[in-house]
Design an enzyme around this catalytic site. Structure first.
Site, PDB file in Angstrom:
ATOM      1  N   LYS A   1       0.842  -1.203   0.000  1.00  0.00           N
ATOM      2  CA  LYS A   1       0.000   0.000   0.000  1.00  0.00           C
ATOM      3  C   LYS A   1       0.873   1.247   0.000  1.00  0.00           C
ATOM      4  CE  LYS A   1      -1.796   2.501   3.216  1.00  0.00           C
ATOM      5  NZ  LYS A   1      -1.629   3.813   2.572  1.00  0.00           N
TER       6      LYS A   1
ATOM      7  N   GLU B   1      10.675   0.955   9.920  1.00  0.00           N
ATOM      8  CA  GLU B   1      11.658   2.004   9.628  1.00  0.00           C
ATOM      9  C   GLU B   1      10.948   3.329   9.867  1.00  0.00           C
ATOM     10  OE1 GLU B   1      13.328   4.802   8.333  1.00  0.00           O
ATOM     11  OE2 GLU B   1      13.335   4.102   6.249  1.00  0.00           O
TER      12      GLU B   1
ATOM     13  N   CYS C   1      13.803  10.567   6.248  1.00  0.00           N
ATOM     14  CA  CYS C   1      13.887  10.066   7.628  1.00  0.00           C
ATOM     15  C   CYS C   1      15.309  10.175   8.160  1.00  0.00           C
ATOM     16  CB  CYS C   1      13.385   8.634   7.704  1.00  0.00           C
ATOM     17  SG  CYS C   1      14.075   7.597   6.424  1.00  0.00           S
TER      18      CYS C   1
ATOM     19  N   GLU D   1      11.154  15.396  15.153  1.00  0.00           N
ATOM     20  CA  GLU D   1      11.329  15.293  13.708  1.00  0.00           C
ATOM     21  C   GLU D   1      10.388  16.292  13.020  1.00  0.00           C
ATOM     22  OE1 GLU D   1       9.837  11.758  11.498  1.00  0.00           O
ATOM     23  OE2 GLU D   1      11.826  11.723  10.595  1.00  0.00           O
TER      24      GLU D   1
END
Ligand code: NAI
Ligand code: MG
Length: 488
Positions: free
Chosen positions: A192, A266, A300, A397
């Site tokens: 997906k 991850e 990331c 983040e």
């Protein structure tokens, strides 16, 4: 020389002839789901729009897969597993090589589509995303008939059906990272893509058709979080691979607990990019810029925390700001563009929220001057100076083109500061001394440490994190292991 890209006010004194990519790319008005080798209507009959974040124009309508559709896809993958897992490795390899070659042949089309759907500069999709995606298929095709050599004495066996959920920052590349090792090892897949960037994964399904990949080996279903959750919770899945936010990663980990499903995550990052006084400063500045402004900082492993040794702070800052001013923000389809569009209105809101928090904390903010295009979602390259370790700008983040700068005096101090984060995905070190590099690579709690370079990726090299950045590795032999049952 006076022509300008549509809507673009250049932020430098320089002026470029706009050179937008002109390769015609056909985009259908609507996309169905790719299940069992066929394009099928979603049972929900629901669609959502995908837009070009640089123009806000609607590109297409994407199907929203329901629980029932997820079930059909998983069943197709389970059925295909029977024969795919028994196919000799060298036969599986032929399909995967074919996929890699077709991807190369259609590289420009994929690059344009990736840039239109996600907002990243064409130079990046053309030079990084698409070639690397092809490289992942080539690399894993090579392993398909050599798994026994990779894991001597361990009788490698495929796991079953892999449910794979990917994010919007590297849509095609993440699909390749996930699909290539899974099918090379004899598993089958339901993947997906993220809801803002489904188009290249759907086009990859066309490549699978062209390559003659047997029906059901890879199924592509589209939708948002609830479709992803239905995939994670489906009992017919034996392995889940997720890349995305730490928040959703935690939800997935909880729902998989006790189910016997294998899981790799991850997740986010807040990487330290460390510049010592003995570094080649001009090179380091290039590395800082690449580390945080590549792909608008939607990375990331972005080098979002810069640690610069006090003695070179002034020099680095001055050179960095000078270099930032030369970055061209604008039409992502223009090959001169360095900084493209923010992927979505939501992500822009998140970034702006952090900018205002930083300002509220009283931090010194520097941002490239100059306008942004009138339509679309944009954020000029930004940095915050002298950020405290406790600042939200240094801790969380942001996933945008926003750099937090801190200084240090000693190596122990920088190790302590660099590791003082809930994340542990990546780091960068800039120094002339090999001994410092060795010292830091062993002390930094990060899955990847780059030395005198940044954001370099290769299918042979494992990638993944510690702590809240997740667990499991992708790429290299370690990445294969995540798709195999290994018994002594
Ligand atoms: P997200 O984690 O919600 O989305 C990633 C993928 O997970 C998408 O395909 C989404 O449809 C799917 N998803 C969402 N909820 C799910 C659920 N409950 N079960 C299964 N799948 C689910 O990320 P989002 O909301 O787009 O971005 C938010 C923040 O996450 C960003 O600001 C960034 O900080 C971080 N992020 C990190 C990424 C990374 O590569 N580490 C990638 C994307 C986002
Ligand atoms: Mg889009």
């Amino acid at each position: 020389m006076s022509k300008k890209s549509k809507n673009l006010e250049p932020n430098t004194g320089w002026d470029f002839d706009p050179a937008p990519e002109k390769v015609p790319v056909e985009i259908k008005a609507q996309y169905d789901l790719f299940i069992d080798g066929k394009w099928v209507k979603a049972t929900s009959k629901k669609f959502f729009n995908t837009i070009n974040p640089a123009t806000e124009e609607k590109l297409s309508e994407i199907s929203e897969a329901s629980e029932k559709d997820v079930d059909l896809a998983v069943k197709a993958a389970a059925k295909a597993f029977g024969s795919w897992s028994k196919l000799p490795g060298k036969e599986r390899a032929k399909y995967i090589y074919r996929i890699a070659r077709i991807l190369q042949e259609r590289a420009r089309e994929f690059a344009v589509l990736e840039t239109m759907d996600g907002g990243k500069p064409i130079r990046e999709s053309r030079d990084v995303d698409v070639p690397l995606a092809a490289a992942h298929f080539f690399y894993h095709a090579g392993w398909a008939d050599k798994l026994e050599y990779a894991f001597p004495g361990l009788k490698p066996k495929p796991i079953g059906v892999a449910g794979q959920i990917i994010p919007w920052n590297f849509p095609l590349l993440m699909a390749a990272w996930k699909i290539a090792p899974a099918i090379a090892c004899g598993n089958t897949v339901v993947l997906k893509p993220a809801e803002t960037t489904s188009l290249t994964a759907l086009r990859l399904a066309e490549v699978f058709e062209e390559a003659g990949l047997p029906p059901g080996v890879v199924n592509i279903i589209t939708g948002a979080g609830s479709t992803g959750a239905a995939l994670v919770n489906h009992p017919g899945i034996q392995k889940i691979a997720f890349t995305g936010s730490t928040e959703v990663g935690k939800v997935i980990r909880r729902s998989v607990a006790g189910s016997g499903k294998k899981l790799t995550l991850e997740l986010g990052g807040k990487a330290a990019n460390i510049v010592f006084e003995d570094a080649a400063i001009d090179q380091a500045v290039e590395g800082i810029v690449n580390g945080i402004y590549f792909n608008q900082g939607h990375v990331c492993c972005a080098g979002s925390r810069l640690f610069v040794q006090e003695s070179v702070r002034e020099e680095v800052l001055q050179k960095l700001k000078f270099r930032m001013r030369s970055l061209i923000l604008g039409d992502p389809l223009d090959k001169n563009t360095d900084v493209g569009a923010i992927n979505s209105a939501e992500q822009l809101k998140t970034i702006q929220h952090y900018l205002s928090l930083g300002k509220k904390e009283g931090l010194e903010m520097y941002q490239n001057a100059g306008g942004t295009p009138k339509k679309g979602f944009w954020c000029q390259p930004t940095l915050f100076e002298d950020v405290a370790q406790s600042s939200v700008i240094a801790q969380e983040e942001i996933f945008g083109p926003v750099l937090a700068i801190q200084t240090f005096r000693t190596i122990d101090e920088v190790i302590q500061k660099a590791n003082n984060t809930p994340y542990g995905l990546s780091a960068g070190v800039w120094t002339d001394k090999g001994s410092k590099i060795f010292n830091l690579t062993s002390e930094l709690k990060a899955g990847v440490v780059w030395a005198n370079t940044y954001n370099k990726f290769d299918p042979t090299s494992p990638f993944g994190g510690y702590k809240e950045s997740g667990f499991g590795r992708e790429g290299g032999i370690h990445g294969l292991a995540a798709y195999l049952n290994l018994e002594g």
